[in-house]
Design an enzyme around this catalytic site. Sequence first.
Site, PDB file in Angstrom:
ATOM      1  N   ILE A  98       0.828  -1.203   0.000  1.00  0.00           N
ATOM      2  CA  ILE A  98       0.000   0.000   0.000  1.00  0.00           C
ATOM      3  C   ILE A  98       0.865   1.255   0.000  1.00  0.00           C
ATOM      4  O   ILE A  98       0.564   2.236  -0.684  1.00  0.00           O
ATOM      5  CB  ILE A  98      -0.952  -0.015   1.214  1.00  0.00           C
ATOM      6  CG1 ILE A  98      -2.029  -1.099   1.039  1.00  0.00           C
ATOM      7  CG2 ILE A  98      -1.598   1.352   1.422  1.00  0.00           C
ATOM      8  CD1 ILE A  98      -2.868  -1.349   2.281  1.00  0.00           C
ATOM      9  N   ASN A 131       1.967   4.789   7.520  1.00  0.00           N
ATOM     10  CA  ASN A 131       1.464   3.541   6.967  1.00  0.00           C
ATOM     11  C   ASN A 131       2.207   2.303   7.462  1.00  0.00           C
ATOM     12  O   ASN A 131       1.704   1.189   7.323  1.00  0.00           O
ATOM     13  CB  ASN A 131       1.549   3.631   5.431  1.00  0.00           C
ATOM     14  CG  ASN A 131       1.218   2.330   4.755  1.00  0.00           C
ATOM     15  OD1 ASN A 131       0.078   1.891   4.774  1.00  0.00           O
ATOM     16  ND2 ASN A 131       2.218   1.701   4.156  1.00  0.00           N
ATOM     17  N   TYR A 157      -3.012  -7.208  17.002  1.00  0.00           N
ATOM     18  CA  TYR A 157      -3.141  -6.378  15.803  1.00  0.00           C
ATOM     19  C   TYR A 157      -4.436  -5.572  15.838  1.00  0.00           C
ATOM     20  O   TYR A 157      -4.426  -4.353  15.621  1.00  0.00           O
ATOM     21  CB  TYR A 157      -3.106  -7.260  14.560  1.00  0.00           C
ATOM     22  CG  TYR A 157      -3.311  -6.506  13.269  1.00  0.00           C
ATOM     23  CD1 TYR A 157      -2.273  -5.772  12.708  1.00  0.00           C
ATOM     24  CD2 TYR A 157      -4.538  -6.521  12.611  1.00  0.00           C
ATOM     25  CE1 TYR A 157      -2.447  -5.066  11.523  1.00  0.00           C
ATOM     26  CE2 TYR A 157      -4.721  -5.821  11.429  1.00  0.00           C
ATOM     27  CZ  TYR A 157      -3.680  -5.101  10.890  1.00  0.00           C
ATOM     28  OH  TYR A 157      -3.869  -4.405   9.718  1.00  0.00           O
ATOM     29  N   LYS A 205      -4.836  -1.419  16.064  1.00  0.00           N
ATOM     30  CA  LYS A 205      -5.501  -0.613  15.040  1.00  0.00           C
ATOM     31  C   LYS A 205      -6.704   0.147  15.612  1.00  0.00           C
ATOM     32  O   LYS A 205      -7.021   1.257  15.148  1.00  0.00           O
ATOM     33  CB  LYS A 205      -5.924  -1.498  13.869  1.00  0.00           C
ATOM     34  CG  LYS A 205      -4.745  -2.013  13.051  1.00  0.00           C
ATOM     35  CD  LYS A 205      -3.901  -0.883  12.475  1.00  0.00           C
ATOM     36  CE  LYS A 205      -2.803  -1.376  11.564  1.00  0.00           C
ATOM     37  NZ  LYS A 205      -2.019  -0.271  10.967  1.00  0.00           N
ATOM     38  N   THR A 208      -1.649  -7.203  -1.656  1.00  0.00           N
ATOM     39  CA  THR A 208      -0.243  -6.837  -1.771  1.00  0.00           C
ATOM     40  C   THR A 208       0.562  -8.099  -2.068  1.00  0.00           C
ATOM     41  O   THR A 208       0.078  -9.223  -1.892  1.00  0.00           O
ATOM     42  CB  THR A 208       0.265  -6.210  -0.470  1.00  0.00           C
ATOM     43  OG1 THR A 208       0.167  -7.186   0.581  1.00  0.00           O
ATOM     44  CG2 THR A 208      -0.555  -4.980  -0.093  1.00  0.00           C
TER      45      THR A 208
END
Length: 244
Positions: free
Chosen positions: A18, A87, A150, A154, A185
Amino acid sequence: MNRLNGKTAVITGGATGIGLAAAKRFVEEGAFVFIYGRRQDALDAALAVLGPHARAVKGSVSDEADLDRLYAAVKSERGTLDIVFANAGAGSQAKLGEITAAHIDEHFDTNVKGTIFTIQKALPLMGEGGSIILTGSSAGTTGAPTMSAYSASKAAVRNLARTWAEDLKGTGIRVNVLSPGATATELAKAALGEEGQKVYASMTPLQRMADPSEIAAAAAFLASSDSSFMTASEVAVDGGLAQL
């Protein structure tokens, strides 16, 4: 389209996935981009694609001295900074009952501490009209099995944007969250394999994974004046995954 003409941007995690897609889009729209990452070979390969309107700085977002070098390079060459796309991120699986301190540190050092210092150290170079973009995730809203650390990290990123929008009142600097869902990706495709990609695709109403360029398009929107009345917002580019 030159919505970012003359702007200077920093993209962490900018050498692949990304981040690289966003760097390409930003350059196409007229920006000068500094990409930042931990692997010199990936940075070199990205620069070969991005061309003369990009620079690369090697370092980790969890290392404050590395970030100081990044922003010193930006100041030396460009003077000021208009856009920061925080990012860089980490994500791996661990079931409840098997989570270790090292696993938690892996996620929070990069996704939370790294995001905080990426932005905090950028602020002296930014001014009115500046745009901060934080990479969230659909997992920060929905949660995901085996992804406790995770998902929690976030969710924390989402709250940072809300808090910082208050902190930045009167500066003219906006801060928003871009939250992708499953994105195809190179890393994701290698990790998931063909069958895994089909599983993730089936979870969204659009029945596919995102292309990194689709996330990059949303990042360019948030970076530009087209989103000038947006701050503290979350833009979900997740195929509807976290919206149903």
